[in-house]
Design a protein around this motif. Structure first.
Motif, PDB file in Angstrom:
ATOM      1  N   ALA A  86       9.078  -1.230  -1.787  1.00 30.41           N
ATOM      2  CA  ALA A  86      10.538  -1.410  -2.679  1.00 30.41           C
ATOM      3  C   ALA A  86      10.299  -0.991  -4.040  1.00 30.41           C
ATOM      4  O   ALA A  86      10.801  -0.656  -4.885  1.00 30.41           O
ATOM      5  CB  ALA A  86      11.078  -2.792  -2.407  1.00 30.41           C
ATOM      6  N   ASP A  87       8.993  -1.464  -4.553  1.00 30.49           N
ATOM      7  CA  ASP A  87       8.437  -1.358  -5.849  1.00 30.49           C
ATOM      8  C   ASP A  87       8.366   0.364  -6.242  1.00 30.49           C
ATOM      9  O   ASP A  87       7.786   0.832  -5.126  1.00 30.49           O
ATOM     10  CB  ASP A  87       7.270  -2.260  -6.379  1.00 30.49           C
ATOM     11  N   ILE A  88       8.366   0.558  -7.181  1.00 30.98           N
ATOM     12  CA  ILE A  88       7.924   2.082  -7.921  1.00 30.98           C
ATOM     13  C   ILE A  88       6.652   1.977  -8.169  1.00 30.98           C
ATOM     14  O   ILE A  88       6.117   1.311  -9.370  1.00 30.98           O
ATOM     15  CB  ILE A  88       8.885   2.446  -9.021  1.00 30.98           C
ATOM     16  N   VAL A  89       5.568   2.444  -7.219  1.00 31.92           N
ATOM     17  CA  VAL A  89       4.000   2.490  -7.283  1.00 31.92           C
ATOM     18  C   VAL A  89       3.621   3.821  -8.128  1.00 31.92           C
ATOM     19  O   VAL A  89       4.064   4.591  -7.816  1.00 31.92           O
ATOM     20  CB  VAL A  89       3.503   2.328  -5.979  1.00 31.92           C
ATOM     21  N   LEU A  90       3.007   3.441  -9.104  1.00 33.69           N
ATOM     22  CA  LEU A  90       2.305   4.635  -9.999  1.00 33.69           C
ATOM     23  C   LEU A  90       0.901   4.981  -9.506  1.00 33.69           C
ATOM     24  O   LEU A  90       0.284   6.084  -9.682  1.00 33.69           O
ATOM     25  CB  LEU A  90       2.395   4.284 -11.250  1.00 33.69           C
ATOM     26  N   GLY A  91       0.249   3.923  -8.820  1.00 36.35           N
ATOM     27  CA  GLY A  91      -1.026   4.082  -8.493  1.00 36.35           C
ATOM     28  C   GLY A  91      -1.735   2.999  -7.915  1.00 36.35           C
ATOM     29  O   GLY A  91      -1.098   2.089  -7.737  1.00 36.35           O
ATOM     30  N   VAL A  92      -3.216   3.348  -7.238  1.00 34.74           N
ATOM     31  CA  VAL A  92      -3.615   2.352  -6.420  1.00 34.74           C
ATOM     32  C   VAL A  92      -5.156   2.152  -7.049  1.00 34.74           C
ATOM     33  O   VAL A  92      -5.694   3.127  -7.268  1.00 34.74           O
ATOM     34  CB  VAL A  92      -3.709   2.583  -4.945  1.00 34.74           C
ATOM     35  N   VAL A  93      -5.423   0.863  -7.200  1.00 31.64           N
ATOM     36  CA  VAL A  93      -6.784   0.640  -8.187  1.00 31.64           C
ATOM     37  C   VAL A  93      -7.478   0.238  -6.544  1.00 31.64           C
ATOM     38  O   VAL A  93      -7.225  -0.813  -6.060  1.00 31.64           O
ATOM     39  CB  VAL A  93      -6.547  -0.645  -9.082  1.00 31.64           C
ATOM     40  N   ARG A  94      -8.403   1.050  -6.473  1.00 30.83           N
ATOM     41  CA  ARG A  94      -9.463   0.844  -5.170  1.00 30.83           C
ATOM     42  C   ARG A  94     -10.953   0.829  -5.928  1.00 30.83           C
ATOM     43  O   ARG A  94     -11.321   1.779  -6.324  1.00 30.83           O
ATOM     44  CB  ARG A  94      -9.290   1.784  -4.233  1.00 30.83           C
ATOM     45  N   ASP A  95     -11.610  -0.012  -5.507  1.00 32.25           N
ATOM     46  CA  ASP A  95     -12.949  -0.443  -6.036  1.00 32.25           C
ATOM     47  C   ASP A  95     -13.243  -0.171  -7.311  1.00 32.25           C
ATOM     48  O   ASP A  95     -14.173   0.822  -7.874  1.00 32.25           O
ATOM     49  CB  ASP A  95     -14.004   0.647  -5.129  1.00 32.25           C
ATOM     50  N   GLY A  96     -12.208  -0.590  -8.175  1.00 32.28           N
ATOM     51  CA  GLY A  96     -12.355  -0.496  -9.625  1.00 32.28           C
ATOM     52  C   GLY A  96     -11.927   1.089 -10.356  1.00 32.28           C
ATOM     53  O   GLY A  96     -12.143   1.205 -11.504  1.00 32.28           O
ATOM     54  N   ARG A  97     -11.204   1.824  -9.496  1.00 30.84           N
ATOM     55  CA  ARG A  97     -11.096   3.038  -9.731  1.00 30.84           C
ATOM     56  C   ARG A  97      -9.577   3.504  -9.378  1.00 30.84           C
ATOM     57  O   ARG A  97      -9.001   3.152  -8.459  1.00 30.84           O
ATOM     58  CB  ARG A  97     -11.713   4.146  -8.961  1.00 30.84           C
ATOM     59  N   LEU A  98      -8.772   3.958 -10.659  1.00 36.10           N
ATOM     60  CA  LEU A  98      -7.492   4.136 -10.447  1.00 36.10           C
ATOM     61  C   LEU A  98      -7.163   5.534  -9.692  1.00 36.10           C
ATOM     62  O   LEU A  98      -7.741   6.624 -10.156  1.00 36.10           O
ATOM     63  CB  LEU A  98      -6.789   4.176 -11.793  1.00 36.10           C
ATOM     64  N   ILE A  99      -6.356   5.436  -8.634  1.00 35.22           N
ATOM     65  CA  ILE A  99      -5.993   6.553  -7.565  1.00 35.22           C
ATOM     66  C   ILE A  99      -4.463   6.692  -7.816  1.00 35.22           C
ATOM     67  O   ILE A  99      -3.939   5.912  -7.569  1.00 35.22           O
ATOM     68  CB  ILE A  99      -6.475   6.490  -6.074  1.00 35.22           C
ATOM     69  N   ARG A 100      -4.064   7.932  -8.322  1.00 41.88           N
ATOM     70  CA  ARG A 100      -2.593   8.292  -8.646  1.00 41.88           C
ATOM     71  C   ARG A 100      -1.834   8.343  -7.369  1.00 41.88           C
ATOM     72  O   ARG A 100      -2.600   8.873  -6.160  1.00 41.88           O
ATOM     73  CB  ARG A 100      -2.257   9.266  -9.439  1.00 41.88           C
ATOM     74  N   VAL A 101      -0.694   8.073  -7.277  1.00 43.35           N
ATOM     75  CA  VAL A 101       0.012   8.161  -6.017  1.00 43.35           C
ATOM     76  C   VAL A 101       0.440   9.512  -5.792  1.00 43.35           C
ATOM     77  O   VAL A 101       0.573  10.321  -6.481  1.00 43.35           O
ATOM     78  CB  VAL A 101       1.396   7.441  -5.897  1.00 43.35           C
ATOM     79  N   GLY A 102       0.186   9.950  -4.537  1.00 41.70           N
ATOM     80  CA  GLY A 102       0.406  11.587  -3.963  1.00 41.70           C
ATOM     81  C   GLY A 102      -0.900  11.901  -3.561  1.00 41.70           C
ATOM     82  O   GLY A 102      -0.966  13.143  -3.177  1.00 41.70           O
ATOM     83  N   SER A 103      -2.309  11.286  -3.990  1.00 42.47           N
ATOM     84  CA  SER A 103      -3.460  11.767  -3.533  1.00 42.47           C
ATOM     85  C   SER A 103      -3.634  11.308  -2.221  1.00 42.47           C
ATOM     86  O   SER A 103      -3.340  10.397  -1.617  1.00 42.47           O
ATOM     87  CB  SER A 103      -4.594  10.882  -4.389  1.00 42.47           C
ATOM     88  N   PRO A 104      -4.279  12.175  -1.531  1.00 37.00           N
ATOM     89  CA  PRO A 104      -4.577  11.789   0.091  1.00 37.00           C
ATOM     90  C   PRO A 104      -5.296  10.667   0.354  1.00 37.00           C
ATOM     91  O   PRO A 104      -5.189  10.082   1.307  1.00 37.00           O
ATOM     92  CB  PRO A 104      -5.338  13.190   0.600  1.00 37.00           C
ATOM     93  N   GLU A 105      -6.186  10.076  -0.709  1.00 34.85           N
ATOM     94  CA  GLU A 105      -7.034   8.853  -0.586  1.00 34.85           C
ATOM     95  C   GLU A 105      -6.115   7.699  -0.302  1.00 34.85           C
ATOM     96  O   GLU A 105      -6.445   6.747   0.108  1.00 34.85           O
ATOM     97  CB  GLU A 105      -7.795   8.826  -1.700  1.00 34.85           C
ATOM     98  N   VAL A 106      -4.808   7.584  -0.798  1.00 34.11           N
ATOM     99  CA  VAL A 106      -3.864   6.606  -0.869  1.00 34.11           C
ATOM    100  C   VAL A 106      -2.700   6.547   0.013  1.00 34.11           C
ATOM    101  O   VAL A 106      -1.735   6.076  -0.453  1.00 34.11           O
ATOM    102  CB  VAL A 106      -3.713   6.104  -2.355  1.00 34.11           C
ATOM    103  N   ASP A 107      -2.735   7.436   0.987  1.00 32.72           N
ATOM    104  CA  ASP A 107      -1.625   7.544   1.654  1.00 32.72           C
ATOM    105  C   ASP A 107      -1.570   6.310   2.598  1.00 32.72           C
ATOM    106  O   ASP A 107      -0.547   5.987   3.069  1.00 32.72           O
ATOM    107  CB  ASP A 107      -1.995   8.888   2.872  1.00 32.72           C
ATOM    108  N   SER A 108      -2.494   5.706   2.685  1.00 30.33           N
ATOM    109  CA  SER A 108      -2.549   4.435   3.494  1.00 30.33           C
ATOM    110  C   SER A 108      -3.295   3.360   2.510  1.00 30.33           C
ATOM    111  O   SER A 108      -4.390   3.450   2.177  1.00 30.33           O
ATOM    112  CB  SER A 108      -3.554   4.410   4.866  1.00 30.33           C
ATOM    113  N   ILE A 109      -2.566   2.046   2.620  1.00 33.55           N
ATOM    114  CA  ILE A 109      -2.764   0.947   1.698  1.00 33.55           C
ATOM    115  C   ILE A 109      -4.023   0.257   2.311  1.00 33.55           C
ATOM    116  O   ILE A 109      -3.767  -0.215   3.497  1.00 33.55           O
ATOM    117  CB  ILE A 109      -1.709   0.262   1.269  1.00 33.55           C
TER     118      ILE A 109
END
Length: 355
Positions: free
Chosen positions: A318-341
């Motif tokens: 529901a929220d507009i997500v811009l990126g995912v912070v994983r292990d201290g690293r910002l990964i932008r939405v659209g990257s294959p690394e963050v297809d799954s939370i």
């Protein structure tokens, strides 16, 4: 050269070795401001309470007192005796004559008399009492300060950074400002911020600000070379703190990162880009300002993922997500690394701020 620089950083003017009372004026802990009328009412109330206690003590032991006519003391006599005793008038027409009454006068009435006078002439002792209170508060603060934010410089950048933190509900008591200008520190103290007077290029000043126990350090110096030296000093004494630094020229970014900065903001280039965008699409600049202002409209925020969001895609929330912070690293939405939370991810998203 590196050895000389490290030696310079390790040198200290021993501020942290000074007793707490010697730090009054260097380290300032804010306190709640009260009106003069309220302060006067409070002192009068304390003085009347001391007088009432003295009356009660004399009335309970009234059999041990006598007046000039050897009469037993009434309640009015007790009030009269307590008043003239605490005010040091002492006409001598009522005196304690039994050993117990005299002992009570020595142990209770005399200390009450001294306390009564201190309260009434407290305005003349205000400087001393203020210094004592500050020394006590400094001692307590230095013992308990943990996980706070140290802001180096209270110019335009530092002040705006603090306003943003306050807008995100960070308590003022968890922010420490370090600067060399007494005037700007007075302004910071008026907002309830803890202040330290001194140059942040000295490791001892940063230690006095509790940088070794801070969770974050913001370097908002006016000069890039000062920012580099402050960052190097801060990283030396706070290896685990998150250090965010602002500079004017992008060519100095690598120096700040080599000095230990986790994030670097280039103020001149950022402002220049916004100026260029504003000539063609001013609404974009307006939206950027809205996102950077936490008080109203929209704001960029970060939060932990919820349990029912694990395994899903950040683009379907529901929220507009811009990126995912994983292990201290910002990964932008659209990257294959963050297809799954994943469970320990944090989401960088746009939230609506209630007006």
């Amino acid at each position: 050269m590196a050895g000389r620089l490290r030696e310079r950083l390790s040198r200290s003017d021993t501020l942290t070795d000074r007793p707490d009372f010697a730090l009054v004026g260097v380290l300032r802990i804010p306190e709640l401001q009260t009106s003069p009328a309220r302060a006067i009412y409070r002192r009068v109330g304390i003085a009347l309470s001391a007088l009432a206690l003295a009356v009660l003590i004399v009335y309970i032991d009234r059999a041990g007192y006598r007046d000039a006519q050897d009469n037993e003391l009434s309640l009015l006599d007790c009030i009269y005796y307590a008043t003239v005793s605490l005010s040091t008038t002492g006409y001598g027409d009522i005196t304690p004559f039994t050993p117990s009454a005299r002992l009570v006068n020595v142990l209770l009435i005399t200390p009450l008399r001294i306390f009564f006078l201190i309260v009434l002439v407290g305005t003349t002792l205000s400087a001393l009492t203020e210094s004592s209170r500050q020394a006590f508060k400094i001692q307590r603060w230095r013992q308990h300060v943990r996980n706070h934010t140290v802001v180096i410089g209270y110019g335009t950048k530092g002040r705006t950074a603090i306003d943003a933190m306050l807008g995100d509900d960070v308590p003022p008591s968890e922010i420490v400002v370090v600067d060399t200008d007494h005037a700007v520190l007075d302004s910071a103290a008026s907002k309830g911020l803890v202040t330290v007077h001194g140059s942040a290029t000295k490791s001892d000043v940063l230690r006095l600000a509790g940088a070794q126990n801070a969770s974050a350090i913001i370097v908002a110096a006016n000069r890039d070379d000062t920012a580099v030296l402050v960052t190097l000093t801060a990283r030396e004494i706070a290896p685990k703190a998150k250090i965010v630094a602002a500079i004017r020229e992008s060519e100095n970014t690598h120096l700040l990162r080599q000095s230990g900065a986790d994030s670097v903001v280039v103020s001149s280039e950022t402002a220049g880009r916004l100026l260029g965008i504003a000539t063609k699409t001013p609404s974009v600049v307006e939206m950027m300002e809205d996102l950077l202002t936490p008080e109203a409209g929209f704001a960029i925020a970060e939060r932990l993922v919820e349990r029912d969001e694990i395994g899903g895609s950040p683009r379907h929330l529901a929220d507009i997500v811009l990126g995912v912070v994983r292990d201290g690293r910002l990964i932008r939405v659209g990257s294959p690394e963050v297809d799954s939370i994943e469970e320990n991810d944090r989401l960088l998203y746009i939230r609506r701020v209630a007006n």
